[in-house]
Design an enzyme around this catalytic site. Sequence first.
Site, PDB file in Angstrom:
ATOM      1  N   HIS A 134      45.800  28.571  39.823  1.00 43.72           N
ATOM      2  CA  HIS A 134      47.390  28.359  39.285  1.00 43.72           C
ATOM      3  C   HIS A 134      48.226  29.048  40.109  1.00 43.72           C
ATOM      4  CE1 HIS A 134      46.006  26.417  35.514  1.00 43.72           C
ATOM      5  NE2 HIS A 134      45.081  27.144  35.498  1.00 43.72           N
ATOM      6  N   ALA A 166      23.854  38.411  42.878  1.00 44.52           N
ATOM      7  CA  ALA A 166      24.160  38.238  41.601  1.00 44.52           C
ATOM      8  C   ALA A 166      25.334  38.915  41.137  1.00 44.52           C
ATOM      9  CB  ALA A 166      23.180  38.760  40.772  1.00 44.52           C
ATOM     10  N   LYS A 214      31.807  40.763  50.263  1.00 48.77           N
ATOM     11  CA  LYS A 214      31.643  40.779  51.757  1.00 48.77           C
ATOM     12  C   LYS A 214      30.376  40.676  51.945  1.00 48.77           C
ATOM     13  CE  LYS A 214      35.467  44.411  50.863  1.00 48.77           C
ATOM     14  NZ  LYS A 214      35.895  45.750  50.909  1.00 48.77           N
TER      15      LYS A 214
END
Length: 232
Positions: free
Chosen positions: A158, A205, A225
């Site tokens: 958005h 995860a 990262k």
Amino acid sequence: MNKILSKIISKIKKEPYEVDKNITFSVIFSLIIEKIFMILRGLPHKILLKKSKGLLFVGKKTKIKCHKKIEINGSATIGEYCKIDALSKDGIKIGSNFSIGRNSIIECTGVIRELGEGLEIGDNVGIAANAFIAVRGKVKIGDNTIFGPGVSIHAENHNFTELDTPIRLQGATRKGIEIGKDCWIGSKAVILDGVHIGDKAIVAAGAVVTKDVPEYAIVGGVPAKVIKLRNE
């Protein structure tokens, strides 16, 4: 019985598959009955699809919309309580040996004033339960890529630069998302718009991926990262 079932599954998947020898006959029998019912549920959907090769297994309470926008090029399993809405410009194209777990959602369009682009999924892709794939920009997933439970993909951002205009009225950007071949996307990872994930990468995860991921990279964290490269 285990050997017979292994041969049947191998033929459906078109690759070697061996049922665990510890599974009892009664469990195998109940699994076969369950799969038969899934095939029966899949038949009405299979007839309505634009293209469907192989067997289509469909779980209980699963809903599929815009069948004529969906192509499946091999056997596929759609778990219980899933929702697939293919309303989009290019529809959904799925390769062979596809599976998606229960309570998962594929939503190609959010609002009908601007249709989503479409979704392409390669061969041997497995998506675990509770996945959410929001297809607004183009989403592509390569062969042999697997997803843990609760993964979400959002191919839209958005706009929010105008402080005097509600965010909901400022429109959105749609760069799209591409996930390469032979990747592993860990449980509850989030992949945001504009991201390209290279072949054979691993997303840990809970990671939130906001930037491109190189081939062979293992990434984790918020934002994600590079932790190391698999090929070093």
